[in-house]
Design an enzyme around this catalytic site. Structure first.
Site, short mmCIF file in Angstrom:
data_model
loop_
_atom_site.label_atom_id
_atom_site.label_comp_id
_atom_site.label_asym_id
_atom_site.label_seq_id
_atom_site.Cartn_x
_atom_site.Cartn_y
_atom_site.Cartn_z
N ASP A 104 0.80 -1.23 0.00
CA ASP A 104 0.00 0.00 0.00
C ASP A 104 0.84 1.29 0.00
OD1 ASP A 104 -1.38 -2.28 0.89
OD2 ASP A 104 -2.91 -1.08 1.90
N HIS A 160 -10.43 1.33 0.48
CA HIS A 160 -10.51 2.77 0.20
C HIS A 160 -10.67 3.06 -1.30
CE1 HIS A 160 -9.77 3.69 4.32
NE2 HIS A 160 -8.60 3.09 4.33
N HIS A 195 -6.68 -8.25 0.18
CA HIS A 195 -6.67 -7.04 1.00
C HIS A 195 -7.57 -7.30 2.20
CE1 HIS A 195 -5.66 -2.79 1.27
NE2 HIS A 195 -6.85 -2.64 1.83
FE LIG Z 1 -3.97 0.37 2.95
FE LIG Z 2 -6.98 -1.10 3.29
#
Ligand SMILES: [Fe+2]
Ligand SMILES: [Fe+2]
Length: 287
Positions: free
Chosen positions: A33, A93, A175
């Site tokens: 990320d 997100h 994720h």
């Molecule tokens: Fe993240």
């Molecule tokens: Fe995340």
């Protein structure tokens, strides 16, 4: 100082770091990320160095926190692709920035979790091809524990794999919050995909290995961004929120940026890996 450790599979001695790749093998650099502008700069500064050192055939990046810590914009995604990133994965997100919604439908190299609802923008899998014709399938999944994915990762992965068509290798970015769910998906997919790599917690785990069926696995690769914060957030703000139980406006930390990811070496046999090594690189050493 850079940290790197190799983990080989069930047959001891068969796993080799990427520098020892044989003919027909492929290196896949997967980067955790990317958090905010500092994470983006760390990625862009590090990529040329990592390319020279490891010569990966494919570079895949999780970009769910790339825009100010939450979401990603078309401009940022384009910048990553221009830097040679082959595919971008996302996570919880994904939809934070509205301008990315139509882009997710029009740009095939960016994927959001395949087990989101079909009515949500974007796709959950893509195929990218190297200059020498190697085809890599990339699938993004969301965990169902503590995250808001609309459908089961365990059932929807079957659909996603079925839609990929003919590929040489498959990378699955899981994720997810819970390590149990990630470990379960790793075993569920062992021998069926080249790699299952975890993201979302922003904290790298020490369990990188090739499972007995030939699938490279790690519960979480970590993040690319400021290690001096609390999973990317300025630590005094995160601590204030946890201490007071009151709302606090978060900002991305600016301290101690690192790139964290893994390098996977594939077998000559399709959908199998021989090694997975962690890549932990402080930005200061590469900029
Ligand atoms: Fe993240
Ligand atoms: Fe995340």
């Amino acid at each position: 100082m850079a940290e790197s450790e190799a983990a080989s599979g069930a047959a001891p001695g068969t796993g080799e770091p990427s520098s020892a790749q044989g003919a027909g093998t492929v290196g896949i650099l997967f980067v955790g990320d990317v958090v905010g502008g500092l994470g983006r700069r760390t990625l862009l500064d590090s990529l040329p160095v990592l390319r020279e050192r490891h010569a990966p055939t494919f570079v895949v990046v999780n970009g769910e926190n790339a825009a100010g810590g939450l979401g990603i914009t078309p401009k940022i995604a384009d910048q990553m692709f221009a830097a040679g990133v082959d595919a971008i994965t996302l996570g919880n997100h994904t939809y934070h920035r509205r301008e990315i919604w139509p882009y997710l439908d029009s740009e095939p190299r960016i994927v959001r979790p395949a087990n989101f609802l079909r009515s949500q923008p974007g796709r959950g899998a893509c195929v990218v091809e190297s200059a020498d014709g190697q085809r890599l399938g990339v699938v993004n999944l969301s965990g169902n524990l503590y995250l808001r994915a609309g459908r089961s990762a365990f059932t929807e992965i079957e659909v996603a794999l079925g839609e990929l068509g003919a590929v040489d290798h498959i990378l699955v970015d899981v994720h997810a919050e819970a390590t149990s769910e990630k470990v379960g998906l790793g075993w569920h997919l062992d021998g069926r995909v080249t790699a299952v790599v975890g993201t979302h917690t922003h904290v790298p785990t020490a369990d990188a290995r090739v499972l007995p069926g030939g699938t490279a696995y790690i519960s979480d690769v970590g993040m690319t961004g400021p290690r001096g914060g609390v999973i990317g957030v300025k630590r005094e703000l995160a601590i204030e929120a946890m201490r007071t139980k009151m709302p606090v406006r978060f900002e991305v930390s600016t301290e101690d940026p690192w790139l964290q990811g893994v390098l996977i070496t594939t077998a000559e046999q399709p959908l199998r890996a021989t090694a997975i090594e962690t890549v932990h690189e402080p930005a200061a050493e590469v900029s």
